[in-house]
Design a protein around this motif. Structure first.
Motif, mmCIF file in Angstrom:
data_model
loop_
_atom_site.group_PDB
_atom_site.id
_atom_site.type_symbol
_atom_site.label_atom_id
_atom_site.label_comp_id
_atom_site.label_asym_id
_atom_site.label_seq_id
_atom_site.Cartn_x
_atom_site.Cartn_y
_atom_site.Cartn_z
ATOM 1 N N LYS B 71 0.809 -1.212 0.000
ATOM 2 C CA LYS B 71 0.000 0.000 0.000
ATOM 3 C C LYS B 71 0.845 1.266 0.000
ATOM 4 O O LYS B 71 0.335 2.364 0.152
ATOM 5 C CB LYS B 71 -0.903 0.019 1.236
ATOM 6 N N SER B 72 2.144 1.094 -0.135
ATOM 7 C CA SER B 72 3.026 2.244 0.060
ATOM 8 C C SER B 72 2.956 3.279 -1.052
ATOM 9 O O SER B 72 3.054 2.952 -2.233
ATOM 10 C CB SER B 72 4.463 1.750 0.206
ATOM 11 N N GLU B 73 2.830 4.554 -0.653
ATOM 12 C CA GLU B 73 2.841 5.648 -1.630
ATOM 13 C C GLU B 73 4.240 5.809 -2.231
ATOM 14 O O GLU B 73 4.404 6.192 -3.377
ATOM 15 C CB GLU B 73 2.407 6.978 -0.980
ATOM 16 N N ARG B 74 5.233 5.507 -1.460
ATOM 17 C CA ARG B 74 6.608 5.611 -1.961
ATOM 18 C C ARG B 74 6.851 4.604 -3.085
ATOM 19 O O ARG B 74 7.488 4.895 -4.093
ATOM 20 C CB ARG B 74 7.611 5.372 -0.836
ATOM 21 N N ARG B 76 4.493 3.401 -4.915
ATOM 22 C CA ARG B 76 3.645 3.893 -6.013
ATOM 23 C C ARG B 76 4.426 4.912 -6.857
ATOM 24 O O ARG B 76 4.364 4.901 -8.080
ATOM 25 C CB ARG B 76 2.408 4.553 -5.398
ATOM 26 N N MET B 99 -2.652 10.317 -6.625
ATOM 27 C CA MET B 99 -1.921 10.449 -5.358
ATOM 28 C C MET B 99 -2.265 11.772 -4.676
ATOM 29 O O MET B 99 -2.421 11.829 -3.462
ATOM 30 C CB MET B 99 -0.405 10.399 -5.599
ATOM 31 N N ARG B 102 -5.553 11.545 -3.035
ATOM 32 C CA ARG B 102 -5.514 10.785 -1.788
ATOM 33 C C ARG B 102 -4.891 11.599 -0.658
ATOM 34 O O ARG B 102 -5.277 11.496 0.488
ATOM 35 C CB ARG B 102 -4.713 9.479 -1.971
ATOM 36 N N ASP B 103 -3.899 12.421 -1.002
ATOM 37 C CA ASP B 103 -3.240 13.202 0.039
ATOM 38 C C ASP B 103 -2.729 14.528 -0.519
ATOM 39 O O ASP B 103 -1.595 14.614 -0.972
ATOM 40 C CB ASP B 103 -2.059 12.409 0.627
ATOM 41 N N ASN B 106 0.826 16.160 0.449
ATOM 42 C CA ASN B 106 2.126 15.615 0.069
ATOM 43 C C ASN B 106 2.653 16.376 -1.135
ATOM 44 O O ASN B 106 2.032 16.367 -2.197
ATOM 45 C CB ASN B 106 1.985 14.121 -0.244
ATOM 46 N N PRO B 109 4.125 14.432 -5.301
ATOM 47 C CA PRO B 109 3.470 14.206 -6.600
ATOM 48 C C PRO B 109 3.247 15.478 -7.413
ATOM 49 O O PRO B 109 3.321 15.455 -8.639
ATOM 50 C CB PRO B 109 2.139 13.537 -6.236
#
Lengths: 216, 279
Positions: B71-74, B76, B99, B102-103, B106, B109
């Motif tokens: 599930k990691s965004e990193r 991704r 991305m 979703r957040d 951050n 992205p």
């Protein structure tokens, strides 16, 4: 302004590159793959006895910038220093080269035009070399150049064959060997010189030796 | 080897060629010995190998990372970077948009998307997105610097100045930001801009007396002003004083080296002469 035909000016068919000039250009681009780079191309000044018989050969290159492409002072200073260097060593600026930042972007831009126009004031036959970034490779198959000339305020493509000396295969394999040996790390440009003025960017003596060694 | 990799990670250095070389020669076969550090190293090598366009190494590492951290965004981000490498830029940008949804806090992205637009030559869009990003993340210096460069590449000098001035506000003790403003003002030309360039280069030199760029810039600005016919004589005298000082400084520094061996010392004098004539 019409230019007086110069008997040693470029024949409309062929532009020759000495190994030293070719290697320095490629190594400059290779040293800074993520940056736009530019520099000038030189050859020895014509001596009168040569008139009419001389091939047009680009003999050397002076790498100038890999930073601050869009501002002018450093380029101005470098060009003036280079002009003086040429005076003192009987060389003349016959070309300008530029590699853009982006892989897909090989077109001459406003910076190329502006600098070329300035250089063309003293040499209307100035050769402008744009590096074809997408042809760059550690094993080059051909000279990754497109040639232009200043004409009526624009940079227009120049129809001419590019000839690598002493021979195409030899030149390409030498430059590939230099890239693989990471010799580009020894290349000094004006921006490097600004960080450490004891570094000689006009001649690049260390690099000249490496090129010499690998080619013999 | 692992120490070097750690150092480059900590200092955010882009030494992609070295990282990949290290991986191939040492780290790759010894990954298990790294313990928990191995995942960070794998991420580092994946990024480096994509920078070097070495897709096979990257893909193997990304696959392993995805298995371990589904599930990691990193992870991704790594997958999106891979899409870029494959030329699938629209897909990459869609992934980044997702991305962001979703957040939105951050920053990564946003910046990746701008980088993609820039690399595609879509400078106007890149500028628009970057300006919007800066509305949200106002103190991101790297972003201001990037926007400054983008404006410069479009010839929008006044807007570039605005960005460069933001940087001066943020880090007034950093000589580099003053020098850069000097460069931009000099490029814009004209008496008022040259005066400003002169003051910025002076400030840069106060903060870092050894900056060659600043002293060359100072010389060029003062030189131009001292030979400009529309500058009042009293001011010209002052500018000429600055030129003399700058020439002296530059000559001193070159004399401390032997880069200008015999005969080439005249070259410097020639440079100053030539630049003053050009004004």
């Amino acid at each position: 302004m019409s230019s007086v035909p110069d008997s040693s000016s470029v024949s409309n068919q062929q532009v020759n590159f000495d190994l030293r000039a070719f290697c320095k250009v490629i190594l400059h681009v290779t040293k800074y793959p993520q940056n736009p780079v530019n520099g000038v191309l030189l050859r020895e000044k014509r001596k009168d006895k040569d008139a009419g018989s001389r091939k047009f050969v680009i003999q050397d290159a002076i790498p100038v910038l890999h930073m601050s492409k869009y501002t002018t002072p450093m380029m101005e200073f470098a060009l003036t220093q280079i002009e003086q260097y040429c005076k003192g060593s009987d060389m003349e600026v016959v070309g300008y080269y530029q590699a853009n930042e982006s892989l897909k972007d090989n077109q001459p831009d406003i910076v190329a035009l502006r600098i070329s126009e300035k250089l063309a004031e003293s040499n209307p036959n100035l050769i402008v070399v744009m590096i074809n970034n997408d042809q760059l490779n550690s094993n080059l198959e051909c000279a990754p150049f497109t040639l232009y000339q200043v004409n009526e305020g624009k940079l227009r493509p120049k129809e001419a064959r590019i000839n690598l000396l002493p021979d195409e295969d030899g030149a390409l394999s030498t430059v590939s060997a230099l890239i693989q040996a990471k010799s580009y790390r020894h290349l000094i440009d004006f921006d490097n010189h600004l960080e450490d003025i004891s570094l000689n960017y006009w001649i690049n003596p260390t690099l000249n030796e490496e090129i010499e060694q690998l080619s013999s | 080897a692992r120490d070097r990799l750690r150092k480059w990670r900590d200092e955010n250095e882009r030494k992609s060629e070295d990282v990949v070389d290290l991986f191939i020669s040492y780290i790759g076969s010894n990954l298990s010995k790294l313990g928990d550090e191995k995942w960070v190293v794998m991420e580092q090598v994946a990024i480096a190998s994509m920078d070097m366009h070495n897709l096979p190494i990257a893909e193997d590492l990304i696959m392993e990372l995805k298995e371990r951290f589904p599930k990691s965004e990193r992870v991704r981000l790594l997958q999106i970077q891979r899409l870029n490498l494959l030329g699938r830029h629209e897909d990459a940008m869609k992934g980044l948009d997702a991305m962001i949804d979703r957040d939105p806090t951050n920053s990564v992205p946003y910046k990746r998307k701008i980088a993609i637009l820039k690399s595609l030559g879509r400078t106007t869009e890149a500028i628009k997105e970057l300006s919007e990003y800066l509305n949200r993340f106002m103190s991101d210096q790297e972003a201001w610097s990037e926007l400054c460069d983008l404006y410069l590449s479009e010839g929008e000098y006044n807007r570039a100045v605005f960005c460069a001035e933001e940087l001066v506000l943020h880090t007034p003790h950093n000589f580099f930001v003053h020098q850069r403003l000097g460069d931009i003002r000099y490029t814009m030309g004209g008496i008022e801009n040259l005066k400003l360039a002169l003051s910025y280069y002076s400030q840069a030199l106060k903060l870092n007396a050894s900056s060659m760029r600043s002293i060359f810039g100072l010389f060029l600005s003062a030189s131009s002003l001292s030979t400009n016919p529309r500058v009042p004589p009293a001011d010209k005298k002052e500018y000429t004083r600055v030129v003399t000082w700058a020439v002296d400084q530059i000559t001193k520094r070159y004399s401390g080296t032997n880069v200008l061996e015999d005969g080439k010392a005249e070259m410097l004098a020639g440079v100053f002469g030539a630049l003053q004539i050009q004004g």
